[in-house]
Structure formats: C-alpha cells, structure tokens
Design a protein around this motif. Structure first.
Motif, PDB file in Angstrom:
ATOM      1  N   ALA A  48      -2.171   0.495  -2.579  1.00  0.00           N
ATOM      2  CA  ALA A  48      -2.074  -0.956  -2.414  1.00  0.00           C
ATOM      3  C   ALA A  48      -1.306  -1.323  -1.142  1.00  0.00           C
ATOM      4  O   ALA A  48      -1.695  -2.242  -0.416  1.00  0.00           O
ATOM      5  CB  ALA A  48      -1.417  -1.583  -3.639  1.00  0.00           C
ATOM      6  N   VAL A  49      -0.231  -0.606  -0.855  1.00  0.00           N
ATOM      7  CA  VAL A  49       0.542  -0.888   0.362  1.00  0.00           C
ATOM      8  C   VAL A  49      -0.290  -0.573   1.601  1.00  0.00           C
ATOM      9  O   VAL A  49      -0.352  -1.388   2.540  1.00  0.00           O
ATOM     10  CB  VAL A  49       1.861  -0.087   0.371  1.00  0.00           C
ATOM     11  N   ILE A  50      -0.917   0.577   1.634  1.00  0.00           N
ATOM     12  CA  ILE A  50      -1.716   0.965   2.807  1.00  0.00           C
ATOM     13  C   ILE A  50      -2.848  -0.023   3.048  1.00  0.00           C
ATOM     14  O   ILE A  50      -3.076  -0.471   4.180  1.00  0.00           O
ATOM     15  CB  ILE A  50      -2.258   2.400   2.641  1.00  0.00           C
ATOM     16  N   VAL A  55      -5.509  -4.644   5.924  1.00  0.00           N
ATOM     17  CA  VAL A  55      -6.090  -5.987   5.969  1.00  0.00           C
ATOM     18  C   VAL A  55      -5.294  -6.883   6.917  1.00  0.00           C
ATOM     19  O   VAL A  55      -5.872  -7.690   7.655  1.00  0.00           O
ATOM     20  CB  VAL A  55      -6.173  -6.603   4.554  1.00  0.00           C
ATOM     21  N   LEU A  56      -3.982  -6.739   6.914  1.00  0.00           N
ATOM     22  CA  LEU A  56      -3.171  -7.536   7.836  1.00  0.00           C
ATOM     23  C   LEU A  56      -3.439  -7.158   9.295  1.00  0.00           C
ATOM     24  O   LEU A  56      -3.504  -8.025  10.165  1.00  0.00           O
ATOM     25  CB  LEU A  56      -1.684  -7.368   7.520  1.00  0.00           C
ATOM     26  N   ALA A  57      -3.594  -5.868   9.564  1.00  0.00           N
ATOM     27  CA  ALA A  57      -3.774  -5.411  10.942  1.00  0.00           C
ATOM     28  C   ALA A  57      -5.218  -5.541  11.427  1.00  0.00           C
ATOM     29  O   ALA A  57      -5.445  -5.903  12.582  1.00  0.00           O
ATOM     30  CB  ALA A  57      -3.321  -3.954  11.070  1.00  0.00           C
ATOM     31  N   TRP A  62     -14.867  -3.762   6.282  1.00  0.00           N
ATOM     32  CA  TRP A  62     -14.519  -2.527   5.581  1.00  0.00           C
ATOM     33  C   TRP A  62     -13.132  -2.592   4.969  1.00  0.00           C
ATOM     34  O   TRP A  62     -12.914  -2.050   3.886  1.00  0.00           O
ATOM     35  CB  TRP A  62     -14.695  -1.308   6.487  1.00  0.00           C
ATOM     36  N   THR A  63     -12.170  -3.279   5.634  1.00  0.00           N
ATOM     37  CA  THR A  63     -10.835  -3.360   5.038  1.00  0.00           C
ATOM     38  C   THR A  63     -10.840  -4.309   3.849  1.00  0.00           C
ATOM     39  O   THR A  63     -10.175  -4.039   2.847  1.00  0.00           O
ATOM     40  CB  THR A  63      -9.772  -3.794   6.070  1.00  0.00           C
ATOM     41  N   TYR A  64     -11.598  -5.405   3.965  1.00  0.00           N
ATOM     42  CA  TYR A  64     -11.712  -6.309   2.813  1.00  0.00           C
ATOM     43  C   TYR A  64     -12.431  -5.620   1.650  1.00  0.00           C
ATOM     44  O   TYR A  64     -12.076  -5.812   0.485  1.00  0.00           O
ATOM     45  CB  TYR A  64     -12.450  -7.596   3.188  1.00  0.00           C
ATOM     46  N   ALA A  65     -13.431  -4.809   1.951  1.00  0.00           N
ATOM     47  CA  ALA A  65     -14.148  -4.092   0.889  1.00  0.00           C
ATOM     48  C   ALA A  65     -13.227  -3.120   0.169  1.00  0.00           C
ATOM     49  O   ALA A  65     -13.222  -3.048  -1.070  1.00  0.00           O
ATOM     50  CB  ALA A  65     -15.351  -3.360   1.480  1.00  0.00           C
ATOM     51  N   ILE A  66     -12.437  -2.374   0.932  1.00  0.00           N
ATOM     52  CA  ILE A  66     -11.492  -1.441   0.315  1.00  0.00           C
ATOM     53  C   ILE A  66     -10.451  -2.201  -0.495  1.00  0.00           C
ATOM     54  O   ILE A  66     -10.102  -1.795  -1.612  1.00  0.00           O
ATOM     55  CB  ILE A  66     -10.828  -0.551   1.377  1.00  0.00           C
ATOM     56  N   ALA A  67      -9.957  -3.317   0.043  1.00  0.00           N
ATOM     57  CA  ALA A  67      -8.966  -4.121  -0.682  1.00  0.00           C
ATOM     58  C   ALA A  67      -9.548  -4.638  -1.990  1.00  0.00           C
ATOM     59  O   ALA A  67      -8.872  -4.629  -3.025  1.00  0.00           O
ATOM     60  CB  ALA A  67      -8.492  -5.286   0.189  1.00  0.00           C
ATOM     61  N   PHE A  68     -10.807  -5.062  -1.950  1.00  0.00           N
ATOM     62  CA  PHE A  68     -11.444  -5.529  -3.176  1.00  0.00           C
ATOM     63  C   PHE A  68     -11.528  -4.401  -4.201  1.00  0.00           C
ATOM     64  O   PHE A  68     -11.213  -4.599  -5.380  1.00  0.00           O
ATOM     65  CB  PHE A  68     -12.845  -6.084  -2.892  1.00  0.00           C
ATOM     66  N   ALA A 115      -8.119  -9.502  -5.263  1.00  0.00           N
ATOM     67  CA  ALA A 115      -9.546  -9.211  -5.414  1.00  0.00           C
ATOM     68  C   ALA A 115     -10.398 -10.401  -4.975  1.00  0.00           C
ATOM     69  O   ALA A 115     -11.373 -10.244  -4.231  1.00  0.00           O
ATOM     70  CB  ALA A 115      -9.872  -8.829  -6.860  1.00  0.00           C
ATOM     71  N   VAL A 116     -10.028 -11.596  -5.423  1.00  0.00           N
ATOM     72  CA  VAL A 116     -10.801 -12.796  -5.058  1.00  0.00           C
ATOM     73  C   VAL A 116     -10.700 -13.056  -3.557  1.00  0.00           C
ATOM     74  O   VAL A 116     -11.713 -13.311  -2.890  1.00  0.00           O
ATOM     75  CB  VAL A 116     -10.337 -14.016  -5.877  1.00  0.00           C
ATOM     76  N   ALA A 117      -9.496 -12.989  -3.006  1.00  0.00           N
ATOM     77  CA  ALA A 117      -9.320 -13.237  -1.576  1.00  0.00           C
ATOM     78  C   ALA A 117     -10.052 -12.177  -0.745  1.00  0.00           C
ATOM     79  O   ALA A 117     -10.664 -12.495   0.276  1.00  0.00           O
ATOM     80  CB  ALA A 117      -7.838 -13.267  -1.219  1.00  0.00           C
ATOM     81  N   ALA A 118     -10.015 -10.934  -1.182  1.00  0.00           N
ATOM     82  CA  ALA A 118     -10.716  -9.871  -0.462  1.00  0.00           C
ATOM     83  C   ALA A 118     -12.226 -10.079  -0.529  1.00  0.00           C
ATOM     84  O   ALA A 118     -12.935  -9.861   0.470  1.00  0.00           O
ATOM     85  CB  ALA A 118     -10.341  -8.507  -1.026  1.00  0.00           C
ATOM     86  N   LEU A 119     -12.731 -10.518  -1.666  1.00  0.00           N
ATOM     87  CA  LEU A 119     -14.160 -10.788  -1.790  1.00  0.00           C
ATOM     88  C   LEU A 119     -14.577 -11.933  -0.873  1.00  0.00           C
ATOM     89  O   LEU A 119     -15.592 -11.855  -0.182  1.00  0.00           O
ATOM     90  CB  LEU A 119     -14.519 -11.089  -3.246  1.00  0.00           C
ATOM     91  N   VAL A 120     -13.774 -12.987  -0.840  1.00  0.00           N
ATOM     92  CA  VAL A 120     -14.065 -14.111   0.065  1.00  0.00           C
ATOM     93  C   VAL A 120     -13.995 -13.632   1.514  1.00  0.00           C
ATOM     94  O   VAL A 120     -14.868 -13.961   2.324  1.00  0.00           O
ATOM     95  CB  VAL A 120     -13.094 -15.291  -0.187  1.00  0.00           C
ATOM     96  N   GLY A 121     -12.984 -12.853   1.854  1.00  0.00           N
ATOM     97  CA  GLY A 121     -12.881 -12.319   3.204  1.00  0.00           C
ATOM     98  C   GLY A 121     -14.062 -11.444   3.560  1.00  0.00           C
ATOM     99  O   GLY A 121     -14.583 -11.507   4.681  1.00  0.00           O
ATOM    100  N   LEU A 122     -14.502 -10.637   2.628  1.00  0.00           N
ATOM    101  CA  LEU A 122     -15.662  -9.773   2.845  1.00  0.00           C
ATOM    102  C   LEU A 122     -16.914 -10.613   3.097  1.00  0.00           C
ATOM    103  O   LEU A 122     -17.673 -10.350   4.035  1.00  0.00           O
ATOM    104  CB  LEU A 122     -15.871  -8.859   1.632  1.00  0.00           C
TER     105      LEU A 122
END
Length: 142
Positions: A48-50, A55-57, A62-68, A115-122
């Motif tokens: 989760a930290v990585i 996502v911040l950097a 792909w980062t949003y997908a992994i975060a989701f 999860a929701v924010a990552a999906l929207v970002g994706l």
C-alpha cells in the motif's frame, strides 16, 4: 481533479497501510496456510505504501490500475473474512474475524476511497489517452 484523485488514493492506501502494519503482530497467531498472518499484513502495508507513492509520483493508467487492485483486494478480503469463515485459502491462513471495530472501519474506508479514486483515475487516464489530436491547420503563405 487529478491532484485530488492522487491524494485520495494515497490517503486511502496510507490508512490501509497504517492499520495493517499496527495489527501485523496480532496476526502472528493465525493458523493455516503457508503464509503467516503477520507476514501477510506487513506485505499489505508495504504494498500500500509503495503503490501510494507510485500514484503520487507517476499518475498513469498502470499506477492507478495497481492501486485499484491493491485497495479493492484488501477491501474484498476484509469483507469476506468478516462475513464468512472460509478457512485457509491456499497459502493464506484462516483469517475469519467476525468482530467489527474502529481500526477495521478506518482500513475499510481507506481501501474503499482508494479503490474508487483509483478507478476514476484509471478511467480518466484512459479517456485522456484515447483523445485524438485536432488536425493541424494548414496555413498558406501568399
């Protein structure tokens, strides 16, 4: 909007990481499977930290997908193990915990927000990538 999504993903995953790291020692006694419960919780916290830093950097698809995947799988696991006693699942120990408490709420809320924010970002990143450039205007020099 892009900064807000990044911050929501990072904040949600940070809450998830904090709760998993704090509760990792308590999971050492969980039996079953070949992966110990405390190792599983520490791995979730580190992941989760990585991913929040990624996502911040680099706010990319792909980062949003992994975060989701990280957030949604953690939320799915906490809900599954709250509602069902499925025993050990392959290498995973039997993690059934039918008690709901404040830290579990923090973790689940963080995972859900992330999860929701990552999906929207994706979806937003995907939409931006599909836009076709406007045709170049031809100017003639007379």
């Amino acid at each position: 909007m892009r900064i807000l999504l990044r911050l929501l993903v990072a904040a949600g995953l940070s809450a998830d990481a904090y709760v998993h790291w704090v509760f990792a020692p308590d999971m050492a006694a969980v039996r079953g499977g070949s992966v110990r419960g405390d190792d599983l919780f520490r791995a979730q916290a580190v992941a989760a930290v990585i991913v929040s830093l990624l996502v911040l950097a680099w706010p990319r698809r792909w980062t949003y997908a992994i975060a989701f995947l990280v957030a949604a799988s953690a939320l799915g696991a906490v809900l599954l193990y709250y509602f069902a006693d499925v025993g050990a699942l392959g290498p995973l120990p039997a993690m059934h915990d039918p008690v709901w408490y404040g830290e579990k709420t923090i973790s689940a809320a963080g995972e859900g927000v992330a999860a929701v924010a990552a999906l929207v970002g994706l979806l937003r990143a995907r939409r931006r990538g599909r836009r076709t450039p406007e045709p170049a205007q031809v100017t003639s020099a007379a």
